[in-house]
Design a protein around this motif. Structure first.
Motif, PDB file in Angstrom:
ATOM      1  N   LYS A  49      33.583  37.551  44.451  1.00 47.58           N
ATOM      2  CA  LYS A  49      34.726  38.401  44.808  1.00 47.58           C
ATOM      3  C   LYS A  49      35.993  37.573  44.930  1.00 47.58           C
ATOM      4  CE  LYS A  49      31.848  41.700  47.215  1.00 47.58           C
ATOM      5  NZ  LYS A  49      31.241  41.876  48.543  1.00 47.58           N
ATOM      6  N   ALA A  50      35.863  36.364  45.454  1.00 45.09           N
ATOM      7  CA  ALA A  50      37.050  35.516  45.607  1.00 45.09           C
ATOM      8  C   ALA A  50      37.602  35.124  44.234  1.00 45.09           C
ATOM      9  CB  ALA A  50      36.714  34.281  46.429  1.00 45.09           C
ATOM     10  N   LEU A  51      36.717  34.830  43.286  1.00 45.04           N
ATOM     11  CA  LEU A  51      37.168  34.436  41.947  1.00 45.04           C
ATOM     12  C   LEU A  51      37.966  35.560  41.303  1.00 45.04           C
ATOM     13  CD1 LEU A  51      34.067  32.639  40.366  1.00 45.04           C
ATOM     14  CD2 LEU A  51      36.002  31.655  41.562  1.00 45.04           C
ATOM     15  N   LEU A  52      37.583  36.791  41.612  1.00 47.37           N
ATOM     16  CA  LEU A  52      38.241  37.957  41.013  1.00 47.37           C
ATOM     17  C   LEU A  52      39.278  38.573  41.932  1.00 47.37           C
ATOM     18  CD1 LEU A  52      34.944  39.404  39.684  1.00 47.37           C
ATOM     19  CD2 LEU A  52      36.880  38.877  38.238  1.00 47.37           C
ATOM     20  N   GLN A  53      39.498  37.945  43.071  1.00 47.22           N
ATOM     21  CA  GLN A  53      40.401  38.494  44.102  1.00 47.22           C
ATOM     22  C   GLN A  53      40.016  39.925  44.441  1.00 47.22           C
ATOM     23  OE1 GLN A  53      42.667  36.431  45.379  1.00 47.22           O
ATOM     24  NE2 GLN A  53      43.689  35.242  43.816  1.00 47.22           N
ATOM     25  N   LEU A  54      38.749  40.131  44.604  1.00 44.68           N
ATOM     26  CA  LEU A  54      38.248  41.464  44.958  1.00 44.68           C
ATOM     27  C   LEU A  54      37.743  41.496  46.389  1.00 44.68           C
ATOM     28  CD1 LEU A  54      36.145  42.631  41.866  1.00 44.68           C
ATOM     29  CD2 LEU A  54      38.218  43.671  42.762  1.00 44.68           C
ATOM     30  N   LEU A  55      38.226  40.560  47.204  1.00 45.54           N
ATOM     31  CA  LEU A  55      37.755  40.509  48.591  1.00 45.54           C
ATOM     32  C   LEU A  55      38.230  41.753  49.345  1.00 45.54           C
ATOM     33  CD1 LEU A  55      38.533  36.757  49.312  1.00 45.54           C
ATOM     34  CD2 LEU A  55      36.261  37.789  49.307  1.00 45.54           C
ATOM     35  N   PRO A  56      37.411  42.223  50.296  1.00 47.28           N
ATOM     36  CA  PRO A  56      37.855  43.368  51.096  1.00 47.28           C
ATOM     37  C   PRO A  56      39.059  42.975  51.970  1.00 47.28           C
ATOM     38  CG  PRO A  56      35.832  42.436  51.989  1.00 47.28           C
ATOM     39  CD  PRO A  56      36.085  41.746  50.687  1.00 47.28           C
ATOM     40  N   LYS A  57      39.651  43.957  52.599  1.00 47.03           N
ATOM     41  CA  LYS A  57      40.873  43.730  53.393  1.00 47.03           C
ATOM     42  C   LYS A  57      40.734  42.635  54.439  1.00 47.03           C
ATOM     43  CE  LYS A  57      44.171  47.474  53.437  1.00 47.03           C
ATOM     44  NZ  LYS A  57      43.507  48.734  53.003  1.00 47.03           N
ATOM     45  N   ASN A  58      39.557  42.579  55.070  1.00 45.70           N
ATOM     46  CA  ASN A  58      39.405  41.596  56.148  1.00 45.70           C
ATOM     47  C   ASN A  58      39.010  40.207  55.630  1.00 45.70           C
ATOM     48  OD1 ASN A  58      36.822  42.402  55.364  1.00 45.70           O
ATOM     49  ND2 ASN A  58      35.957  41.922  57.367  1.00 45.70           N
ATOM     50  N   GLY A  59      38.947  40.056  54.303  1.00 48.43           N
ATOM     51  CA  GLY A  59      38.573  38.755  53.740  1.00 48.43           C
ATOM     52  C   GLY A  59      39.759  38.066  53.105  1.00 48.43           C
ATOM     53  N   LYS A  60      39.798  36.730  53.202  1.00 47.97           N
ATOM     54  CA  LYS A  60      40.862  36.012  52.482  1.00 47.97           C
ATOM     55  C   LYS A  60      40.412  34.610  52.089  1.00 47.97           C
ATOM     56  CE  LYS A  60      43.705  33.480  55.746  1.00 47.97           C
ATOM     57  NZ  LYS A  60      43.326  33.466  57.122  1.00 47.97           N
ATOM     58  N   ILE A  61      41.023  34.122  51.008  1.00 43.89           N
ATOM     59  CA  ILE A  61      40.779  32.731  50.616  1.00 43.89           C
ATOM     60  C   ILE A  61      41.580  31.884  51.589  1.00 43.89           C
ATOM     61  CG2 ILE A  61      41.193  31.009  48.825  1.00 43.89           C
ATOM     62  CD1 ILE A  61      40.699  33.131  46.733  1.00 43.89           C
ATOM     63  N   SER A  62      40.882  31.059  52.366  1.00 42.42           N
ATOM     64  CA  SER A  62      41.591  30.303  53.389  1.00 42.42           C
ATOM     65  C   SER A  62      41.889  28.883  52.934  1.00 42.42           C
ATOM     66  CB  SER A  62      40.777  30.289  54.684  1.00 42.42           C
ATOM     67  OG  SER A  62      39.482  29.787  54.423  1.00 42.42           O
ATOM     68  N   GLY A  63      41.406  28.517  51.760  1.00 37.72           N
ATOM     69  CA  GLY A  63      41.712  27.177  51.263  1.00 37.72           C
ATOM     70  C   GLY A  63      41.154  26.969  49.875  1.00 37.72           C
TER      71      GLY A  63
END
Ligand SMILES: Nc1ncnc2c1ncn2[C@@H]1O[C@H](COP(=O)(O)OP(=O)(O)OP(=O)(O)O)[C@@H](O)[C@H]1O
Ligand SMILES: [Mg+2]
Length: 361
Positions: A49-63
């Protein structure tokens, strides 16, 4: 083509954050196929999901960074990613089968998807749909079927065909066959492998079943608690795995080709709670070979052979680990150790409880 550096992903949860992926790095070359394995909750889908920027609202790439053909995807707008997504990176997900729209034929859906991302006419798109359907072993007439008229395996193949129709550079298959029975799974895996070779797109294959990777992928990445434990050329890995967690996984999922092996032994205990701070090696609680060092210090990913890295303080003891890991008693003693630890913690809690009650009196 894909260069993931130090990727970390966090989810905001009640009362804090959960670090689902912690400093993960890997690369994927053109036409290469990478398998990501590990138990439930280790962060496999989160990476996808992170590779596709499909993370849910409460998720984020932190680094970290995700370089795709030299461009860092981290920091790109949702719009830019969306455009790129289906055309260049296609996702076949765990629940993809349910993503087909029940009121339209699968043909209509696939043609729409193709036309949405290209300038093809309806006729051209139809021809393309027939072509990808035949790649996954579905007859042309199936294009006129509604989803409910297809079996689970056919639906999943239709989804894979849809992903293939755009000739993506990378296909991410997240447990694409887990919902299917074993025979159908096997057939679909063979197809995926064949197609992957035919169209020379790169692939990230996510599964909790380590034996599947040996058949489909050139590189394997073993994850535990959001970290990479071992990453290696698949041949090298299956000939000589290093990490105690990998040794445990191999017992739990013996290869289908190794008939007559002893019964399955699952790894006792459960993965760490990722909403709590982690100390030492994440696997130490369940590792039969853990020492005091493992409890305190986290081992770095260390090169053990060409194209083979393992994050264990005792990579040099692997020969004896392999022997021990094959024995049921080795894991049985881990189970006892974990049970005793739980009993001790319970007793400790009871004493504390008594003390509080005593102080209150
Ligand atoms: N939306 C979310 N909010 C909070 N935590 C989440 C969310 N999605 C996943 N997590 C947590 O992140 C961690 C990693 O989850 P993820 O789904 O990436 O694991 P996985 O390896 O794909 O597991 P599985 O094999 O079950 O699919 C888990 O601890 C999970 O509980
Ligand atoms: Mg998952």
């Amino acid at each position: 083509m894909l260069d993931v550096q130090n990727l970390s992903v966090e989810y905001k949860i009640q009362g804090g954050v959960l670090r689902a992926v912690d400093g993960v790095s890997f690369t994927l070359k053109r036409a290469e196929s990478l398998g990501i394995v590990g138990e439930s909750g280790c962060g496999k889908s989160t990476i996808a999901k992170a590779l596709l920027q499909l993370l849910p609202k409460n998720g984020k790439i932190s680094g970290g960074h995700v370089f795709f053909d030299g461009d860092d995807l981290v920091g790109k707008s949702a719009e830019e990613i969306r455009k790129m997504r289906q055309k260049r990176i296609a996702l076949v997900s765990q629940s993809a089968m349910n993503s087909l729209n029940p009121v339209h034929t699968v043909g209509k859906q696939i043609i729409e998807a193709i036309r949405c991302h290209s300038r093809m006419s309806v006729k051209e798109a139809y021809a393309r749909a027939v072509e990808v359907f035949s790649m996954v072993g579905l007859e042309e007439k199936r294009l006129r079927s509604f989803p409910h008229q297809l079996s689970g395996g056919m639906k999943q193949r239709a989804i894979i065909a849809m992903a293939l129709s755009l000739e993506p550079d990378i296909i991410i298959a997240d447990e694409p066959t887990t919902a299917l029975d074993v025979v159908v799974q096997g057939r679909i895996l063979q197809r995926i492998q064949k197609i992957h070779k035919e169209i020379s797109s790169s692939m990230i294959f996510i599964t909790h079943d380590i034996s599947v990777v040996s058949e489909v992928c050139e590189t394997i990445m073993v994850m535990y608690g959001g970290r990479v434990m071992e990453i290696a050329d698949t041949d090298s890995f299956f000939r000589a795995p290093y990490h105690p967690y990998s040794l445990g996984l191999q017992n739990a999922f013996p290869s289908i080709t190794e008939i007559g092996r002893e019964e399955l032994v699952s790894i006792p205990g459960s993965p760490p709670n990722l909403s709590e701070p982690q100390e030492g090696c994440r696997f130490h609680v369940r590792c039969p070979f853990a020492t005091e060092t493992c409890r305190i210090q986290e081992p770095p990913l260390e090169k053990v052979r060409d194209d083979h890295y393992s994050a264990c303080w005792y990579n040099d003891k692997v020969e004896s680990f392999r022997r021990e890991a094959g024995k049921r008693d080795t894991w049985e003693s881990v189970r006892k150790r974990i049970e005793e630890q739980i009993l001790r913690e319970d007793a400790h809690e009871e004493i504390e409880h008594e003390e509080i009650k005593g102080a209150g009196r």
